[in-house]
Design a protein around this motif. Structure first.
Motif, mmCIF file in Angstrom:
data_model
loop_
_atom_site.group_PDB
_atom_site.id
_atom_site.type_symbol
_atom_site.label_atom_id
_atom_site.label_comp_id
_atom_site.label_asym_id
_atom_site.label_seq_id
_atom_site.Cartn_x
_atom_site.Cartn_y
_atom_site.Cartn_z
ATOM 1 N N THR A 1 12.809 26.128 -21.931
ATOM 2 C CA THR A 1 13.897 26.922 -21.500
ATOM 3 C C THR A 1 14.663 27.103 -23.174
ATOM 4 O OG1 THR A 1 14.774 24.384 -22.632
ATOM 5 C CG2 THR A 1 15.180 24.805 -20.167
ATOM 6 N N SER A 2 13.367 27.676 -23.616
ATOM 7 C CA SER A 2 13.420 28.278 -24.721
ATOM 8 C C SER A 2 12.701 29.701 -24.390
ATOM 9 C CB SER A 2 12.839 27.929 -25.901
ATOM 10 O OG SER A 2 11.567 28.035 -25.801
ATOM 11 N N GLY A 3 12.515 29.983 -23.900
ATOM 12 C CA GLY A 3 11.858 31.294 -23.201
ATOM 13 C C GLY A 3 10.564 31.706 -24.428
ATOM 14 N N VAL B 1 14.554 38.369 -16.343
ATOM 15 C CA VAL B 1 15.058 38.640 -15.626
ATOM 16 C C VAL B 1 14.269 40.175 -15.241
ATOM 17 C CG1 VAL B 1 17.213 39.651 -14.961
ATOM 18 C CG2 VAL B 1 17.419 38.254 -16.631
ATOM 19 N N SER B 2 13.929 40.224 -14.442
ATOM 20 C CA SER B 2 13.027 41.597 -14.096
ATOM 21 C C SER B 2 14.177 42.357 -13.003
ATOM 22 C CB SER B 2 12.092 41.542 -13.517
ATOM 23 O OG SER B 2 12.343 40.948 -11.919
ATOM 24 N N THR C 1 18.418 34.755 -21.462
ATOM 25 C CA THR C 1 18.787 34.873 -19.494
ATOM 26 C C THR C 1 19.673 36.285 -19.886
ATOM 27 O OG1 THR C 1 17.784 33.467 -18.613
ATOM 28 C CG2 THR C 1 19.303 34.409 -17.263
ATOM 29 N N ALA C 2 21.160 35.636 -21.089
ATOM 30 C CA ALA C 2 22.315 35.953 -20.497
ATOM 31 C C ALA C 2 22.230 37.327 -21.341
ATOM 32 C CB ALA C 2 23.166 35.356 -21.180
ATOM 33 N N ASN D 1 20.425 43.504 -20.452
ATOM 34 C CA ASN D 1 19.635 44.444 -20.804
ATOM 35 C C ASN D 1 19.051 44.949 -19.929
ATOM 36 O OD1 ASN D 1 20.277 43.805 -23.999
ATOM 37 N ND2 ASN D 1 18.059 43.308 -24.551
ATOM 38 N N THR D 2 19.228 44.737 -18.873
ATOM 39 C CA THR D 2 18.582 44.418 -17.637
ATOM 40 C C THR D 2 19.116 46.456 -17.188
ATOM 41 O OG1 THR D 2 16.909 43.198 -17.323
ATOM 42 C CG2 THR D 2 17.430 45.000 -15.371
#
Length: 185
Positions: free
Chosen positions: A40-42, A135-136, A156-157, A162-163
């Motif tokens: 979850t941290s990425g 996210v893509s 994620t947010a 940004n995407t």
């Protein structure tokens, strides 16, 4: 009577209590919590593979852009059969995934099966810090965008924002009229 490990006894009791709460509650020991925290941290140190764990196989969904696995040529659909010459155990595939992670700068070798290749392919990789972009997206035209969320992480947010900004800029529009939001997997 055999001697019982008190730690195991306490964890088992807690698991039993928590499992009776509801279907969404579960107890995580320190090792399980660390695995969830990394997810979850990425951010983690490893080789940068998004994998699917099904049927006792570790199948590559995609290598992360710029990560060691992508640079080495590992492809979506490749099946990891061993990590550091230790075969993937179909009863404990998470252990194989854990072996792909490790300190930045440390070496790891992977053997993968690829459609059309007669023998497993071997890759010598060096672990690095990996930033997961969850996210893509792709602009489909007519004000519509396709967005895929591969995971829910702390970023994620921000990645979603940004995407969307990037896609609207590329499309030369101020706002999207619609979005196809892919949450599969």
């Amino acid at each position: 009577m055999d001697r019982i490990d008190e730690q195991k006894l306490v964890e088992s009791a807690i698991r039993g209590i928590v499992s009776d709460l509801d279907q969404h509650s579960s107890f995580l020991n320190a090792e399980q919590y660390e695995a969830i925290r990394i997810t979850t941290s990425g951010n983690y140190t490893g080789i940068g593979l998004d994998v699917n764990l099904e049927g006792g196989k570790v199948t590559v969904v995609s290598p992360l852009e710029g990560a060691p696995a992508a640079q080495a040529g590992i492809l979506p659909g490749d099946v990891v059969v061993s990590v550091d010459d230790t075969p993937v155990d179909e009863n404990d595939v998470s252990a194989s995934v854990a072996r792909m992670r490790g300190p930045a700068g440390s070496p790891v070798t992977l053997a993968v099966l690829r459609d059309g290749a007669p023998e497993p392919l071997h890759f010598a990789l060096t672990r690095t810090a990996v930033q997961v972009k969850s996210v893509s997206g792709e602009y489909l035209g007519n004000g519509i965008a396709y967005l895929r969320l591969s995971a829910f992480t702390d970023t994620t947010a921000r990645d979603l924002d940004n995407t969307v900004t990037e896609l609207t800029g590329k499309a030369g529009i101020e706002h999207l009229l619609g979005v196809v939001l892919d949450l599969r997997g």
